[in-house]
Design a protein around this motif. Structure first.
Motif, PDB file in Angstrom:
ATOM      1  N   LYS A  90     148.520  28.720  27.456  1.00  0.00           N
ATOM      2  CA  LYS A  90     148.115  27.999  26.245  1.00  0.00           C
ATOM      3  C   LYS A  90     147.513  28.946  25.217  1.00  0.00           C
ATOM      4  N   GLY A 123     145.559  35.632  36.125  1.00  0.00           N
ATOM      5  CA  GLY A 123     144.946  34.358  36.461  1.00  0.00           C
ATOM      6  C   GLY A 123     145.728  33.547  37.468  1.00  0.00           C
ATOM      7  N   ASN A 124     147.044  33.734  37.512  1.00  0.00           N
ATOM      8  CA  ASN A 124     147.909  33.126  38.535  1.00  0.00           C
ATOM      9  C   ASN A 124     147.844  31.608  38.612  1.00  0.00           C
ATOM     10  N   ALA A 125     147.580  30.936  37.514  1.00  0.00           N
ATOM     11  CA  ALA A 125     147.614  29.480  37.536  1.00  0.00           C
ATOM     12  C   ALA A 125     149.038  29.042  37.206  1.00  0.00           C
ATOM     13  N   PRO A 126     149.624  28.140  38.017  1.00  0.00           N
ATOM     14  CA  PRO A 126     151.025  27.775  37.792  1.00  0.00           C
ATOM     15  C   PRO A 126     151.208  26.813  36.625  1.00  0.00           C
ATOM     16  N   VAL A 127     150.722  27.197  35.452  1.00  0.00           N
ATOM     17  CA  VAL A 127     150.877  26.354  34.262  1.00  0.00           C
ATOM     18  C   VAL A 127     151.374  27.213  33.102  1.00  0.00           C
ATOM     19  N   ALA A 164     143.278  26.608  37.142  1.00  0.00           N
ATOM     20  CA  ALA A 164     142.261  27.491  37.704  1.00  0.00           C
ATOM     21  C   ALA A 164     142.829  28.891  37.876  1.00  0.00           C
ATOM     22  N   VAL A 165     141.958  29.882  37.660  1.00  0.00           N
ATOM     23  CA  VAL A 165     142.368  31.259  37.910  1.00  0.00           C
ATOM     24  C   VAL A 165     142.479  31.446  39.423  1.00  0.00           C
ATOM     25  N   VAL A 166     143.511  32.141  39.858  1.00  0.00           N
ATOM     26  CA  VAL A 166     143.684  32.374  41.293  1.00  0.00           C
ATOM     27  C   VAL A 166     143.572  33.861  41.584  1.00  0.00           C
ATOM     28  N   THR A 207     133.333  36.889  34.516  1.00  0.00           N
ATOM     29  CA  THR A 207     133.767  35.816  33.636  1.00  0.00           C
ATOM     30  C   THR A 207     132.631  34.870  33.336  1.00  0.00           C
ATOM     31  N   PHE A 233     141.546  35.675  31.404  1.00  0.00           N
ATOM     32  CA  PHE A 233     142.696  35.971  32.259  1.00  0.00           C
ATOM     33  C   PHE A 233     143.940  35.407  31.585  1.00  0.00           C
ATOM     34  N   THR A 244     135.154  27.852  33.880  1.00  0.00           N
ATOM     35  CA  THR A 244     136.366  28.489  34.377  1.00  0.00           C
ATOM     36  C   THR A 244     136.308  28.492  35.899  1.00  0.00           C
ATOM     37  N   LYS A 278     132.211  26.358  28.512  1.00  0.00           N
ATOM     38  CA  LYS A 278     133.429  25.971  29.231  1.00  0.00           C
ATOM     39  C   LYS A 278     133.363  26.453  30.683  1.00  0.00           C
ATOM     40  N   GLY A 333     135.790  30.633  24.684  1.00  0.00           N
ATOM     41  CA  GLY A 333     136.291  29.405  25.286  1.00  0.00           C
ATOM     42  C   GLY A 333     137.460  29.653  26.210  1.00  0.00           C
ATOM     43  N   GLN A 334     138.064  30.854  26.137  1.00  0.00           N
ATOM     44  CA  GLN A 334     139.129  31.172  27.086  1.00  0.00           C
ATOM     45  C   GLN A 334     138.554  32.127  28.127  1.00  0.00           C
ATOM     46  N   PRO A 335     138.995  31.959  29.374  1.00  0.00           N
ATOM     47  CA  PRO A 335     138.394  32.791  30.425  1.00  0.00           C
ATOM     48  C   PRO A 335     138.777  34.270  30.349  1.00  0.00           C
ATOM     49  N   GLU A 384     144.371  32.554  28.499  1.00  0.00           N
ATOM     50  CA  GLU A 384     144.383  31.404  29.407  1.00  0.00           C
ATOM     51  C   GLU A 384     145.248  31.723  30.614  1.00  0.00           C
ATOM     52  N   PRO A 385     144.752  31.450  31.832  1.00  0.00           N
ATOM     53  CA  PRO A 385     145.500  31.818  33.034  1.00  0.00           C
ATOM     54  C   PRO A 385     146.896  31.221  33.087  1.00  0.00           C
ATOM     55  N   LYS A 393     144.827  22.657  38.094  1.00  0.00           N
ATOM     56  CA  LYS A 393     145.997  23.537  38.067  1.00  0.00           C
ATOM     57  C   LYS A 393     145.780  24.789  37.249  1.00  0.00           C
TER      58      LYS A 393
END
Lengths: 298, 299
Positions: B243, B236-240, A198-200, A214, B154, A169, A167, B150-152, B247-248, A196
């Motif tokens: 999940k 992770g700071n992803a605006p979602v 994506a890690v920030v 990672t 964060f 990232t 996967k 499979g998950q990062p 997951e970020p 969207k």
């Protein structure tokens, strides 16, 4: 008793003030001579000593260069104080437009929102950018289109670009980051944006650590930050080398800007002139792993 | 006569300095209240201007999870949810450990051990949050990535773990105080009735100390929901919407930090003030709850 103490204190204070005054006097007296000696060849017509205060903020990518230039400039002109802060290109542009600082450093050109702010652009260096991945990614070379697909989230597994089943990232930077704006303009088609989910991360340092930690991650950063702990991707078959910017084959680089609001004042102008001087561009810019701005014009 | 006069002027002097100090203190109190109300008013006024932009609706802000300011989408529900989710998980992890530790320290541990543990717990409170963030980034993020392939890595998982560690000492020391200040008679009466130590702790001491323990939990909750630095480094700071644990995602505080550089007066910037207002109101209501809980203890 009380009187004697205060008298004593006064005497000490007086002596201290006088000594300090003497020292300051000596310093300022000695300075012009020194300056004439060292600066005789490059800025001969300048007779009076520069003095004043310059504040600069913005791009953290450009920070090492500006800081280095500032300390050298202050050595030459003891009457000048230069304060440099980071905070991101967005912050730099915003603060210079508001008049909060004299110079705003930015990795990107000021956008339309600053059209009426009267900003004057001074291009000072070229900053090469690279795409990096975690060491465990087996893909070492991608095309610009593949990079775009990965960054927008269209491709989410390395096996789709010739790697193993892993996967992807994406690790990116925040909205105000100049690196983010630059990579977006350079790689991502108009109308699309970074994926969207994506890690920030807030800084290039944190981004690098995250990519390092990672598995299957990809990120972007200024080339000088990339070291042996992460993999630097080839783009369209070209390996990143400073020479490849000069000969036009490496396409990821941004022009570093130092903005002033209107025409810079005398001190700021002298500082910008110093950064653009052959002496600084030739000797220092490359040592800091930037690329002299002159190479762009070839 | 002379002495009386000196005494009189002395008293007058004392009265005058009393009055002066009185007004000084009143002045300080008024000043502090003014500052606090000023902040609330400013944040509130600026925040509510978000809705002056017709593109940003109240319903959208609170119930939509689509955050794309560049396209005029200002849905902050994801961040609000994220904040409560992370705080809730952190409490779930921290409270049992903290209360258990408090019982041990207050009622079971020998004195010398308590003398060591108590200052150690207080020391934890003083560790800067960036240190917790760094530990999270270097230890817990890779651990979550490995645990959930499979998950990062964060996401809310490492954030909750870090926050749990951060609020543990707060809950622990407040709960320990509450347990230790219980009247000895309670314990002795329970033993006299033939209860075992475990029965005494569970049925007598813990319920009696509950208001104090709750105060500790609420204090910890306040710290967890307002923490920005450590969370920002690992979430992770992803605006979602999240999940999975690894997951970020983003929470209110980290979103404010992330978009801070936006220009003052724009809708994005106003919406950050609105998020601050939400955090402020949450803190205020937590303080109110503490007040109510404390009053019940006194009664």
């Amino acid at each position: 008793m009380f009187a004697t103490v205060s008298k004593k204190a006064m005497t000490i204070g007086l002596i201290a003030t006088m000594t300090a005054g003497l020292m300051v006097g000596c310093g300022s007296k000695a300075e012009p001579n020194q300056n004439q000696n060292t600066g005789g060849d490059s800025n001969a017509p300048k007779q009076e000593e520069l003095s004043g205060k310059i504040t600069a903020s913005g791009s953290s990518a450009l920070l090492p260069l500006v800081k280095h230039a500032a300390s050298q400039f202050q050595d030459k002109h003891s009457g000048v104080t230069i304060d440099v802060a980071a905070g991101g290109s967005g912050t730099g542009l915003k603060q210079v437009a508001e008049g909060a600082v004299n110079i705003g450093n930015s990795d990107v050109e000021a956008g339309d929102e600053y059209k009426d702010a009267g900003l004057v652009d001074h291009q000072v260096a070229i900053a090469p950018f690279v795409l990096v991945t975690n060491k465990d990614v087996t893909v070492g070379d991608i095309t610009s289109e593949q990079a775009a697909k990965i960054l927008t989230g269209e491709v989410t597994n390395w096996k789709d670009v010739g790697g193993k089943d892993q996967k992807i990232t994406i690790i990116g930077r925040a909205e105000s980051s100049g690196s983010r704006k630059y990579i977006k303009s350079a790689l991502i088609p108009k109308g699309k944006d970074f994926a969207k989910d994506a890690v920030v991360q807030d800084s290039t340092g944190a981004l690098k650590t995250s990519v390092e930690q990672t598995s299957g991650s990809i990120g972007y950063m200024d080339a000088p930050y990339a070291d042996a702990k992460i993999q630097v991707l080839k783009l369209d078959g070209v390996e990143y080398k400073p020479e490849n910017i000069a000969n036009g084959t490496w396409k990821l680089f941004s022009v570093e800007h130092m903005y002033t609001k209107g025409t810079p004042d005398k001190v700021s102008q002298a500082f910008l002139d110093y950064i653009l001087s052959d002496e600084f561009q030739k000797n220092e810019v490359e040592a800091l792993k930037f690329i002299p701005i002159g190479q762009l014009k070839k | 006569m002379a002495t009386k006069e000196t005494a009189g002027s002395f008293n007058a002097l004392r009265r005058r300095s009393d009055r002066m100090m009185h007004w000084l203190f009143v002045g300080s109190a008024v000043f502090v209240s003014l500052i606090i109300f000023g902040i609330i008013l400013f944040v509130g006024k600026q925040g509510l201007q978000t809705f002056a932009d017709p593109q940003a609706g109240i319903a959208e802000f609170f119930f939509s999870t689509n955050w794309t300011p560049s396209e005029g989408e200002y849905g902050a529900a994801g961040f609000i949810l994220g904040s409560f989710l992370v705080t809730g998980l952190a409490l779930l992890l921290a409270v049992p450990v903290a209360v258990g530790g408090a019982v041990f320290m207050a009622k079971i541990a020998p004195n010398w051990m308590r003398e060591i543990m108590r200052p150690a717990a207080d020391l934890f409170v003083g560790i800067p949050s960036v240190v917790y963030g760094l530990i999270g980034l270097l230890i817990f993020v890779p651990w979550f990535a490995k645990t959930f392939p499979g998950q990062p890595g964060f996401g809310v998982g490492p954030a909750a773990v870090i926050l749990a560690i951060m609020i543990l000492p707060t809950i622990l020391s407040v709960s320990e105080d509450a347990l230790r200040t219980l009247p000895r008679a309670l314990e002795e009466a329970s033993y006299a009735l033939g209860a075992t130590r475990w029965q005494t702790i569970r049925k007598v001491l813990l319920p009696a100390a509950m208001p104090g323990i709750l105060t500790g939990v609420i204090l910890g909750m306040g710290r967890a929901i307002g923490e920005a630095m450590a969370v920002q480094m690992v979430i992770g700071n992803a605006p979602v919407l999240p999940k999975g644990l690894g997951e970020p995602t983003s929470v209110l505080t980290t979103q404010i930090v992330k978009e801070m550089a936006s220009i003052f007066g724009t809708t994005v910037n106003n919406s950050l003030f609105l998020m601050s207002l939400i955090l402020l109101l949450v803190s205020l209501s937590l303080i109110l709850v503490i007040r109510i809980v404390a009053r019940r203890r006194d009664a």
